[in-house]
Design an enzyme around this catalytic site. Structure first.
Site, short mmCIF file in Angstrom:
data_model
loop_
_atom_site.label_atom_id
_atom_site.label_comp_id
_atom_site.label_asym_id
_atom_site.label_seq_id
_atom_site.Cartn_x
_atom_site.Cartn_y
_atom_site.Cartn_z
N TYR A 33 65.12 32.92 45.15
CA TYR A 33 65.98 31.85 45.44
C TYR A 33 67.24 32.10 44.86
O TYR A 33 67.51 32.82 43.80
CB TYR A 33 65.26 30.69 44.96
CG TYR A 33 65.32 30.45 43.38
CD1 TYR A 33 64.58 30.88 42.60
CD2 TYR A 33 66.03 29.40 42.89
CE1 TYR A 33 64.36 30.63 41.42
CE2 TYR A 33 66.15 29.19 41.66
CZ TYR A 33 65.09 29.79 40.88
OH TYR A 33 65.28 29.55 39.50
N ARG A 52 73.67 38.69 43.33
CA ARG A 52 72.19 38.70 42.60
C ARG A 52 70.82 38.45 43.83
O ARG A 52 69.91 39.01 43.80
CB ARG A 52 72.21 37.40 41.64
CG ARG A 52 70.70 37.24 40.84
CD ARG A 52 70.72 36.36 39.97
NE ARG A 52 70.92 35.19 40.37
CZ ARG A 52 71.28 33.93 39.54
NH1 ARG A 52 71.18 34.19 38.32
NH2 ARG A 52 71.28 32.87 39.97
N ARG A 100 46.87 35.55 54.94
CA ARG A 100 47.08 35.84 53.44
C ARG A 100 46.49 36.99 52.90
O ARG A 100 45.19 37.31 53.31
CB ARG A 100 46.50 34.65 52.71
CG ARG A 100 46.56 34.67 51.17
CD ARG A 100 46.07 33.39 50.53
NE ARG A 100 46.16 33.63 49.28
CZ ARG A 100 45.43 34.16 48.27
NH1 ARG A 100 44.65 34.85 48.74
NH2 ARG A 100 45.72 34.07 46.79
N HIS A 102 47.24 40.05 49.40
CA HIS A 102 48.30 40.15 48.43
C HIS A 102 49.25 41.25 48.85
O HIS A 102 50.59 41.12 48.64
CB HIS A 102 47.56 40.65 47.23
CG HIS A 102 46.80 39.70 46.56
ND1 HIS A 102 45.86 38.89 47.06
CD2 HIS A 102 46.90 39.62 45.22
CE1 HIS A 102 45.43 38.03 46.13
NE2 HIS A 102 45.90 38.44 44.87
N LYS A 149 44.59 30.50 36.94
CA LYS A 149 44.67 30.89 38.39
C LYS A 149 45.81 30.45 39.17
O LYS A 149 45.49 29.55 40.13
CB LYS A 149 43.06 30.85 38.83
CG LYS A 149 42.88 31.79 40.08
CD LYS A 149 41.48 31.57 40.59
CE LYS A 149 41.19 32.20 42.03
NZ LYS A 149 41.34 33.80 41.93
N GLU A 182 42.79 44.21 33.84
CA GLU A 182 42.27 43.71 35.06
C GLU A 182 42.63 44.36 36.24
O GLU A 182 43.85 44.87 36.17
CB GLU A 182 41.89 42.33 35.09
CG GLU A 182 43.41 41.60 35.25
CD GLU A 182 43.09 40.01 35.21
OE1 GLU A 182 42.32 39.79 35.72
OE2 GLU A 182 43.99 39.24 35.03
N LEU A 207 42.50 36.93 33.85
CA LEU A 207 41.95 35.85 34.59
C LEU A 207 40.25 35.83 34.02
O LEU A 207 39.59 37.00 34.15
CB LEU A 207 42.01 35.99 35.92
CG LEU A 207 41.40 34.54 36.81
CD1 LEU A 207 42.47 33.49 36.45
CD2 LEU A 207 41.34 34.94 38.20
N1 PLP Z 1 41.36 38.75 37.95
C1 PLP Z 1 42.30 38.52 38.97
C2 PLP Z 1 43.73 38.68 38.88
C3 PLP Z 1 42.01 37.80 40.28
O1 PLP Z 1 42.76 37.19 41.12
C4 PLP Z 1 40.61 37.53 40.69
C5 PLP Z 1 40.22 36.85 41.90
O2 PLP Z 1 40.71 36.67 42.72
C6 PLP Z 1 39.65 38.04 39.53
C7 PLP Z 1 39.85 38.72 38.54
C8 PLP Z 1 37.98 37.63 39.87
O3 PLP Z 1 37.85 36.27 39.62
P1 PLP Z 1 36.65 35.73 40.40
O4 PLP Z 1 35.60 36.56 40.18
O5 PLP Z 1 36.50 34.47 39.90
O6 PLP Z 1 36.91 35.63 41.98
#
Ligand code: PLP
Length: 287
Positions: A33, A52, A100, A102, A149, A182, A207
């Protein structure tokens, strides 16, 4: 007076101006933005903001939705329709609308463009300036809160895209100390050389995967030794097995990391057993 917004080529009253629910800006914060101050109906610092904007877009590999000249016309026209002389002009450009996922859309979609204008009361802002304001301090944690999340998934989207372009299914984040945190949308695990199941502890910036938590239980019940302890990519390659977990992937064996085989490069028995046990338990406890 109703405000007018520009959304993807159309001007509409702000209350009726809507973006698609699958807009990647809304879903993944996959958007940039700019905000211009408006003085006497004119955009302040145009060069700086356009430069920018172009830089932000190019960093995300989103094309400029239109030329600077055309965009200037759109911004000015939105200002004109709102009959605002003193204010702020907001522009948002997202990667566009796509199912959707990623990673970037396989077939490129046009960027989505939104422009809004808001009025600023110059007398009030001058009075405020004359009085001065106070600030508070806060820890610099942008974005050290991967435990939430949130839909602020831009880094995850970029990581997933990197994986896709390398022909891989997932990207594992590695922290400053060289340890895997992760996956972009999953938690990461290995079965190390001693047969110990290892996954990152939740004191780390990760997460708290629900599948991860259930699987810790499943694994312990199955008599496996489990440690919530970091591992490096090298350790993962040298491990017997590796896998990822998530509601989407369940328990998914990983056979290669950065082009290097994990163990013998084949799906291992522990991951497949855990997958079966997890699915059985999940089915039995689903509501
Ligand atoms: N780590 C990330 C960054 C995630 O986005 C997810 C799921 O989308 C997980 C881990 C796995 O989480 P869950 O087992 O609750 O689906």
């Amino acid at each position: 007076m109703s405000r007018i917004a520009y959304v993807n080529g159309r001007f509409a009253p702000k209350m009726q101006a809507v973006v698609h629910i699958e807009d990647r800006g809304y879903q993944l914060a996959d958007a940039v933005y700019e905000v211009w101050a408006l003085f006497d109906g004119k955009l302040a610092d145009p060069e700086g903001h356009f430069a920018r904007l172009e830089r932000s877009l190019s960093e995300l590999r989103i094309p400029m939705p239109m030329s600077r000249a055309a965009l200037t016309t759109v911004l000015r026209e939105t200002v004109r329709r709102n009959r605002i002389r003193e204010g702020l002009v907001y522009l948002q450009v997202s990667r566009g609308v796509a199912r959707r996922d990623h990673a970037f859309p396989a077939t490129p979609v046009p960027p989505a463009v939104v422009v809004t204008v808001s009025r600023v009361d110059r007398a009030a802002t001058e009075a405020r300036a004359a009085a001065g304001v106070s600030v508070v301090t806060t820890p610099e944690n942008r974005w050290g809160r991967c435990d939430i999340k949130t839909v602020g998934l831009l880094p995850n989207a970029l990581a997933k895209q990197k994986a896709r372009e390398a022909g891989a299914a997932e990207a594992w984040f590695v922290d400053d100390l060289g340890f895997v945190t992760e996956g972009a949308s999953s938690n990461a695990w290995i079965v190390d050389g001693d047969g110990v199941l290892r996954t990152r502890d939740t004191n780390a910036n990760i997460l708290r995967g629900v599948t991860r938590l259930s699987l810790l239980d499943v694994a312990r019940e199955a008599g496996l030794k489990v440690e919530e302890r970091p591992f490096t990519p090298d350790e993962a390659v040298a491990a017997k097995e590796a896998f990822i977990t998530g509601a989407g992937t369940l328990v998914l064996p990983v056979v290669a990391i950065d082009g290097r085989n994990v163990g013998d490069g084949k799906v291992g028995p522990v991951a497949m057993r855990l997958r079966r046990l997890y699915i059985e338990r999940a089915k039995a406890t689903a509501i």
